[in-house]
Design a protein around this motif. Sequence first.
Motif, PDB file in Angstrom:
ATOM      1  N   UNK A   2       0.875  -5.782   5.855  1.00 58.01           N
ATOM      2  CA  UNK A   2       1.077  -5.519   4.432  1.00 58.01           C
ATOM      3  C   UNK A   2      -0.184  -5.886   3.659  1.00 58.01           C
ATOM      4  N   UNK A   3      -0.594  -4.979   2.778  1.00 63.84           N
ATOM      5  CA  UNK A   3      -1.725  -5.222   1.897  1.00 63.84           C
ATOM      6  C   UNK A   3      -1.234  -5.594   0.492  1.00 63.84           C
ATOM      7  N   UNK A   4      -0.171  -4.886   0.029  1.00 67.11           N
ATOM      8  CA  UNK A   4       0.390  -5.164  -1.287  1.00 67.11           C
ATOM      9  C   UNK A   4       1.852  -4.716  -1.291  1.00 67.11           C
ATOM     10  N   UNK A   5       2.731  -5.616  -1.665  1.00 69.27           N
ATOM     11  CA  UNK A   5       4.169  -5.339  -1.648  1.00 69.27           C
ATOM     12  C   UNK A   5       4.707  -5.243  -3.071  1.00 69.27           C
ATOM     13  N   UNK A   6       5.064  -4.018  -3.480  1.00 69.76           N
ATOM     14  CA  UNK A   6       5.647  -3.772  -4.797  1.00 69.76           C
ATOM     15  C   UNK A   6       7.025  -3.120  -4.637  1.00 69.76           C
ATOM     16  N   UNK A   7       7.697  -3.415  -3.532  1.00 67.35           N
ATOM     17  CA  UNK A   7       9.002  -2.805  -3.267  1.00 67.35           C
ATOM     18  C   UNK A   7      10.060  -3.219  -4.282  1.00 67.35           C
ATOM     19  N   UNK A   8       9.961  -4.425  -4.828  1.00 67.05           N
ATOM     20  CA  UNK A   8      10.946  -4.888  -5.802  1.00 67.05           C
ATOM     21  C   UNK A   8      10.607  -4.465  -7.231  1.00 67.05           C
ATOM     22  N   UNK A   9       9.545  -3.702  -7.389  1.00 62.93           N
ATOM     23  CA  UNK A   9       9.174  -3.197  -8.713  1.00 62.93           C
ATOM     24  C   UNK A   9       9.773  -1.793  -8.883  1.00 62.93           C
ATOM     25  N   UNK A  10       9.734  -1.261 -10.088  1.00 60.31           N
ATOM     26  CA  UNK A  10      10.230   0.104 -10.290  1.00 60.31           C
ATOM     27  C   UNK A  10       9.480   1.146  -9.442  1.00 60.31           C
ATOM     28  N   UNK A  11       8.280   0.815  -8.995  1.00 62.62           N
ATOM     29  CA  UNK A  11       7.499   1.760  -8.184  1.00 62.62           C
ATOM     30  C   UNK A  11       8.042   1.888  -6.760  1.00 62.62           C
ATOM     31  N   UNK A  12       8.777   0.874  -6.267  1.00 63.74           N
ATOM     32  CA  UNK A  12       9.317   0.916  -4.903  1.00 63.74           C
ATOM     33  C   UNK A  12       8.238   1.362  -3.912  1.00 63.74           C
ATOM     34  N   UNK A  13       7.158   0.596  -3.836  1.00 60.83           N
ATOM     35  CA  UNK A  13       6.049   0.987  -2.963  1.00 60.83           C
ATOM     36  C   UNK A  13       5.486  -0.240  -2.254  1.00 60.83           C
ATOM     37  N   UNK A  14       5.106  -0.015  -1.020  1.00 61.59           N
ATOM     38  CA  UNK A  14       4.443  -1.043  -0.229  1.00 61.59           C
ATOM     39  C   UNK A  14       3.203  -0.397   0.372  1.00 61.59           C
ATOM     40  N   UNK A  15       2.075  -1.056   0.205  1.00 70.02           N
ATOM     41  CA  UNK A  15       0.824  -0.569   0.780  1.00 70.02           C
ATOM     42  C   UNK A  15       0.517  -1.363   2.037  1.00 70.02           C
ATOM     43  N   UNK A  16       0.115  -0.656   3.067  1.00 70.44           N
ATOM     44  CA  UNK A  16      -0.335  -1.298   4.297  1.00 70.44           C
ATOM     45  C   UNK A  16      -1.857  -1.285   4.345  1.00 70.44           C
ATOM     46  N   UNK A  17      -2.407  -2.192   5.132  1.00 71.07           N
ATOM     47  CA  UNK A  17      -3.839  -2.160   5.399  1.00 71.07           C
ATOM     48  C   UNK A  17      -4.120  -0.999   6.352  1.00 71.07           C
ATOM     49  N   UNK A  18      -5.282  -0.420   6.213  1.00 73.87           N
ATOM     50  CA  UNK A  18      -5.685   0.636   7.139  1.00 73.87           C
ATOM     51  C   UNK A  18      -5.830   0.044   8.531  1.00 73.87           C
ATOM     52  N   UNK A  19      -5.495   0.834   9.531  1.00 68.46           N
ATOM     53  CA  UNK A  19      -5.535   0.383  10.920  1.00 68.46           C
ATOM     54  C   UNK A  19      -6.059   1.524  11.780  1.00 68.46           C
ATOM     55  N   UNK A  20      -7.252   1.347  12.317  1.00 68.22           N
ATOM     56  CA  UNK A  20      -7.874   2.385  13.145  1.00 68.22           C
ATOM     57  C   UNK A  20      -7.117   2.645  14.448  1.00 68.22           C
ATOM     58  N   UNK A  21      -6.210   1.762  14.809  1.00 70.27           N
ATOM     59  CA  UNK A  21      -5.457   1.920  16.052  1.00 70.27           C
ATOM     60  C   UNK A  21      -4.234   2.828  15.892  1.00 70.27           C
ATOM     61  N   UNK A  22      -3.887   3.143  14.657  1.00 71.46           N
ATOM     62  CA  UNK A  22      -2.730   4.003  14.381  1.00 71.46           C
ATOM     63  C   UNK A  22      -3.158   5.460  14.531  1.00 71.46           C
TER      64      UNK A  22
END
Length: 166
Positions: A99-119
């Motif tokens: 997790x890079x930034x968790x805004x799931x409990x906000x009206x935006x309902x969004x969670x950002x992950x860190x980039x991962x070259x292995x994905x």
Amino acid sequence: MLYGNVYNEFFEQQAKILPKPIQNALHFLKETDFTKYETGAFPMELEGVPVILQVLSLDTKPREELRPEIHRKNIDIQFLANDSVELASFYNDDGTNIVDEDLLDSPRDILFYKNNDQISENLFTLTKGTYAVYFPWDVHVPAIQKGGQSRNILKIVIKVPMDACI
């Protein structure tokens, strides 16, 4: 993740097999002239289901400048409304992302992950009329530039509550 185009000859057949709230959102996208809308987020109802309409004018960026995102309460329907092009990617959320930034409990309902070259991301192209439907398990990266060239896109997002489709 679902992918299609409202101008495809099979659009009506494709829409009919989807939950009614997603069908309604796709038909709204097909029938609406978004060039007459101002940018912003607007709560609205589609056949009794409360949704959030976002009208975004933004420029595509190199993939490395963007973060993977996911939503938990809403199905994210993204639509390219102008005569432009963007790339997007998606992959399944397998629980290994950082997790890079968790805004799931906000009206935006969004969670950002860190980039991962292995994905291993699945990359696809959106042109005018193309839609992508991202479910809560679909990590996605929208607004990626194609061919090393930034383009302005008119991106429409409709957030449909997952609960309305179950």
